[in-house]
Write a protein that holds these residues in place. Structure first.
Motif, PDB file in Angstrom:
ATOM      1  N   GLU A 190      10.784  -8.669  -3.121  1.00 39.91           N
ATOM      2  CA  GLU A 190      11.505  -7.488  -2.075  1.00 39.91           C
ATOM      3  C   GLU A 190      12.478  -6.460  -2.075  1.00 39.91           C
ATOM      4  OE1 GLU A 190       8.316  -8.575   1.244  1.00 39.91           O
ATOM      5  OE2 GLU A 190       6.924  -6.807   0.433  1.00 39.91           O
ATOM      6  N   TYR A 228       7.596  -3.801  -4.253  1.00 41.47           N
ATOM      7  CA  TYR A 228       6.837  -2.728  -4.003  1.00 41.47           C
ATOM      8  C   TYR A 228       7.251  -1.880  -2.591  1.00 41.47           C
ATOM      9  CZ  TYR A 228       3.618  -7.101  -4.409  1.00 41.47           C
ATOM     10  OH  TYR A 228       2.729  -8.323  -4.752  1.00 41.47           O
ATOM     11  N   ARG A 273       4.609   1.710  -1.884  1.00 41.00           N
ATOM     12  CA  ARG A 273       5.187   2.802  -0.934  1.00 41.00           C
ATOM     13  C   ARG A 273       5.074   4.094  -0.544  1.00 41.00           C
ATOM     14  NH1 ARG A 273       6.589  -2.468   0.905  1.00 41.00           N
ATOM     15  NH2 ARG A 273       6.372  -2.888   2.717  1.00 41.00           N
ATOM     16  N   LEU A 311      -0.433  -6.711   1.259  1.00 44.45           N
ATOM     17  CA  LEU A 311      -0.547  -5.473   0.153  1.00 44.45           C
ATOM     18  C   LEU A 311      -1.630  -6.246  -0.796  1.00 44.45           C
ATOM     19  CD1 LEU A 311       3.102  -6.792  -0.866  1.00 44.45           C
ATOM     20  CD2 LEU A 311       2.208  -4.057  -0.071  1.00 44.45           C
ATOM     21  N   ILE A 354      -4.650  -1.387   2.983  1.00 46.83           N
ATOM     22  CA  ILE A 354      -3.757  -1.960   1.843  1.00 46.83           C
ATOM     23  C   ILE A 354      -2.631  -0.766   2.558  1.00 46.83           C
ATOM     24  CG2 ILE A 354      -1.634  -1.854  -0.360  1.00 46.83           C
ATOM     25  CD1 ILE A 354      -4.146  -2.954  -1.536  1.00 46.83           C
ATOM     26  N   LEU A 355      -1.627  -1.663   3.577  1.00 45.88           N
ATOM     27  CA  LEU A 355      -0.373  -1.078   4.080  1.00 45.88           C
ATOM     28  C   LEU A 355      -0.978  -0.112   4.992  1.00 45.88           C
ATOM     29  CD1 LEU A 355       2.380  -1.057   1.298  1.00 45.88           C
ATOM     30  CD2 LEU A 355       1.875  -2.246   3.083  1.00 45.88           C
ATOM     31  N   SER A 376      -3.581   2.395   4.703  1.00 43.40           N
ATOM     32  CA  SER A 376      -3.113   3.578   4.336  1.00 43.40           C
ATOM     33  C   SER A 376      -4.340   4.367   3.512  1.00 43.40           C
ATOM     34  CB  SER A 376      -2.840   3.234   2.298  1.00 43.40           C
ATOM     35  OG  SER A 376      -3.693   1.953   1.697  1.00 43.40           O
TER      36      SER A 376
END
Ligand code: FMN
Ligand code: SF4
Ligand code: SF4
Ligand code: SF4
Ligand code: FES
Ligand code: FES
Lengths: 584, 161
Positions: free
Chosen positions: A123, A128, A132, A246, A251-252, A254
């Motif tokens: 990161e 990642y 995003r 993730l 995921i995140l 979303s």
């Protein structure tokens, strides 16, 4: 100060863990920080230990041995500046530094720089961020960006990646699958292993982006059984990604979900072929299916599936962050971006090389690889493994480009580049590959199953000096038959090593067949051993060693070999301390 | 099944079947786990797997014989994987094989009488730049010469005594 050990499979095999253990034993007070990284790619200099001051690499120590551990530890623990003159003898030379400086690294961008077992390290280098960004784009936009980049499949065939994604996206089906091909079957290639061992999160991120683009919620990585460390590191990375939200459900936040599972292969070259790989994923014998339907329509469990190679995925996050145009700016008209090669064989500097498409073979082998080792002379480079061919000296200025390489009769392949010198027999090389394909043929098609066997028999007899006039023509005939009659790429390309060696090294075939002579002095049956009377001291050692009593002579008098008895075992050469036995 | 077949402790398979329950595509994974447990794939284990996974014994046998990883016979204490891939071939893998055969008296796919070593040739271990290469159990040995290869197995033999 921090010591970072290069612990890819190569580094470990060369002894990196032993050196680290020795340093850790001394470091009871924690005066030095200790870390690991994956493959730096300079395999010929392993084990490599990097000295960092803050975040900056200040010294790269090469070919470090266990006995150096104490010296390194003491110097680094006591260091007040980065000069470290005590370690000058271990430091990488300016020449060797060029190996990396001449490369352009995208797929390998983090290899040897970050700790592959630490998601935070990934990161910290923009890891990642691409996923995003992608989650705020439409799948069509993602596919468009990949189209602009010109990225083509790195698994060998070089098919445009965007096209496959698009086909899978448009295919009808509730459940779609994404598959990563990490079977890396070309014996002599290790790019994919290095990526997984050194930067597993970039593979995961690339796969997530692809899954989002095609609408897949389940994914597999099919890893070859011979890569245990890659499997361990990937397992760790998947667990860390899952923990960080993730991977898995939503995921995140979303709404996009995707799971990635590892499936270990069980040792079958043909399972690198995409439909055989799917059969294997389903728990069957890995026998290729008839195409069409292509996997994009009917793949894993007959559902729409997309398969890409590890290196293909490793480029994806970079393309999203830097834009497809930046990728397409590198390379040639027909081949965009960079390509990773595993440079091995009789090369001075062997390792991983990533370069923009369009450089020449000479640039890579001589410019980066430093040419032939041990003062030998270049003879050929093998590309594409069992599906590829041998490219001779006069074509060294061929550009690295799908089309240009294809025109030589070889292929770009997945990235294996095995360099051969004058001691490599090209007929034996062809025999070696046919031995491989004959064993790995799945047996479904008669031409492939039996044709490769017949070719192997003919090549074997040629290397044994029993070749017949007309054998080369017979081989060519068989090659054409197999190419036409084989179902999958394994059979269709199996003749390539034979056809290219006949095309460029016909004289070697003729020497074996007509004169029972192996110009490279490699074929054991054609070797002729003789004793040079001027050098022989008559020590009798060879006569004692010879298993068949082929050597006779009186003490202190030159000895001689009876050719009719000699079984060409080579014992006499190994025994003679005076270099009196010559191989002709 | 006939009497001449092995009798393995099949209860060891229970956790494996549990772990893959409901997965219709797990045959290869199950065989891999079974081989980890028994060291090879005994015939009665293959039958048990066939029954439990709902596959015919012929299919299970077909899969087990297709992939080179699976063994139907026990292996020695130390498994030598000798690489004969392209890079290793070019750098003299044949001479390493010859040296091992000389030292151990057995060749590809065989086990020494004392059960200490088995040799298996493989196509590539992914450490091609250290070629020629062999792997013994978990350890990889690179830049081999015939003499070095012999010395390595000698040392392991001493340690195994
Ligand atoms: C005999 C054979 C072996 C193959 N082995 C591999 C392999 O080891 N790794 C790989 O990525 N692709 C391999 N391929 C190519 C795959 O079939 C497939 O084209 C590729 O995985 C697609 O990914 P890409 O488009 O990203 O290259 C092989 C093909 C054939 C015919
Ligand atoms: S070409 Fe060879 S490997 Fe491919 S399906 Fe036919 S027999 Fe099998
Ligand atoms: S090669 Fe072997 S058989 Fe021939 S002379 Fe030398 S030791 Fe004897
Ligand atoms: S070992 Fe060498 S020097 Fe001695 S007898 Fe043989 S050839 Fe002559
Ligand atoms: S250093 Fe890992 S590939 Fe060589
Ligand atoms: S060819 Fe032997 S390790 Fe790759």
């Amino acid at each position: 100060m921090k010591l970072v050990f290069g612990e890819g499979s190569c580094g470990i095999a060369a002894g990196a863990r032993k050196v680290r253990a020795a340093v850790e034993k001394l470091n009871t007070e924690g005066a030095v920080e200790i870390g690991i990284t994956g493959c730096i790619g300079m395999c010929y200099l392993e084990p490599i230990v990097d000295v960092y001051d803050g975040g900056t690499l200040v010294k790269r120590l090469v070919k470090v041995q266990e006995k150096d551990a104490e010296r390194i530890y003491k110097a680094v623990a006591a260091a007040t500046s980065a000069a470290l003159p005590e370690l000058a003898d271990l430091e990488i030379s300016a020449d060797d530094k060029e190996f990396l400086e001449k490369q352009t690294r995208i797929a390998l961008r983090h290899c040897g720089l970050i700790d592959p077992e630490d998601i935070a390290a990934y990161e910290a280098v923009d890891g990642y961020k691409a996923i995003r960004k992608v989650l705020a784009m439409t799948p069509e936009q993602v596919i468009e960006e990949i189209k602009v980049s010109g990225l083509a499949g790195r698994g060998g065939a070089g098919f445009p990646t965007w096209f496959k994604w698009n086909a899978a996206r448009n295919a009808k089906g509730e459940q779609k699958y994404l598959i990563c091909n990490a079977d890396e079957g070309d014996p002599g290639a290790f790019m994919d292993r290095a990526v997984i061992e050194s930067d597993p999160h970039s593979l995961i991120e690339g796969m997530l982006i692809a899954a989002y683009a095609i609408g897949a919620t389940k994914a597999f990585v099919y890893v070859r059984a011979e890569y245990p460390l890659a499997i361990v590191r990937l397992e760790k990375a998947l667990a860390a990604a899952k923990k960080a939200g993730l991977l898995g459900e939503n995921i995140l936040g979303s709404g996009f979900s995707c799971d990635i599972r590892i499936k270990a292969g069980a040792g079958a070259f043909v399972c690198g072929e995409e439909t055989a790989l799917i059969e294997s994923l389903e728990g069957n014998r890995g026998m290729p299916r008839l195409k069409p339907p292509f996997p994009a329509e009917k793949g894993y469990t007959q559902a729409p599936s997309n398969i890409n190679n590890v290196e293909t995925f490793a480029n994806v996050a970079w393309i999203i962050l830097n834009g497809g145009a930046a990728f397409a700016a590198m390379g040639t008209e027909t081949s965009k971006g960079t390509k990773v090669f595993a440079l091995t064989g009789k090369i001075k500097r062997g390792g991983l090389v990533e370069i923009p498409m369009g450089l020449t073979l000479r640039d890579v082998i001589f410019g980066i690889g430093g040419g032939i080792r041990d003062g030998g002379t270049f003879k050929a480079v093998q590309m594409g493994g069992p599906s590829g061919g041998c490219i001779p000296e006069h074509l060294l200025d061929t550009k690295i480009d799908y089309k240009a390489l294809g025109a030589t009769g070889a292929i770009m392949g997945s990235g294996g580049m095995v360099v051969m010198d004058s001691h490599t027999c090209m007929v034996n090389m062809a025999r070696f590959f046919l031995d491989f394909t004959a064993k790995e043929s799945c047996g479904k098609c008669v031409h492939c199953r039996i044709g490769t066997k017949r070719m192997h028999e003919i090549l074997t007899r040629i290397t044994e000096g029993k070749g017949k006039e007309g054998d080369v023509e017979l081989l060519q005939d068989l090659c054409n038959g197999i190419k036409a009659g084989a179902l999958c790429g394994l059979g269709q390309t199996a003749p390539n090593p034979v056809l290219t060696t006949i095309r460029y090294f016909r004289d070697e075939y003729d020497a074996h067949i007509r004169e029972a002579r192996c110009p490279a002095h490699e074929c054991a049956a054609l070797k002729k051993y003789s004793i040079d009377p001027a050098k022989c001291k008559g020590c009798t050692m060879c006569a004692k060693k010879c298993p068949v009593g082929a050597i006779t002579g009186t003490v202190k008098q030159p000895h001689a070999i009876d050719q009719s008895k000699c079984i060409k075992c080579g014992q006499c050469v190994a025994t003679c301390k005076f270099g009196a036995v010559a191989i002709g | 099944m006939c009497d001449c077949c092995e009798k393995s402790d099949l209860s060891k398979l229970t956790p494996v079947f549990e772990a893959f329950a409901g997965d219709d595509h797990a045959l290869i994974s199950i065989l891999q786990k079974a081989q980890e447990i028994y060291g090879y794939l005994p015939v009665d284990v293959l039958y048990a797997i066939a029954e439990k996974t709902g596959n015919s014994p012929a299919k299970v046998m077909g899969v087990a014989t297709f992939y080179t990883q699976f063994r139907l016979k026990p292996v020695g204490k130390n498994l030598i994987l000798l690489c004969k891939g392209t890079a290793c071939h070019v750098n003299g893998a044949d001479s390493i094989e010859k040296a091992l055969v000389e030292e151990l008296g057995v060749g590809d796919g065989e086990t020494t009488d004392d059960g200490i070593f088995s040799i298996k040739t493989v196509a590539c271990l992914g450490c091609c730049s250290l070629s020629p290469v062999m792997m013994i159990n978990e350890d990889t040995y690179g830049s081999l010469t015939p003499a070095k290869a012999k010395e390595i197995v000698r040392k392991i033999r001493e340690a195994s005594k």
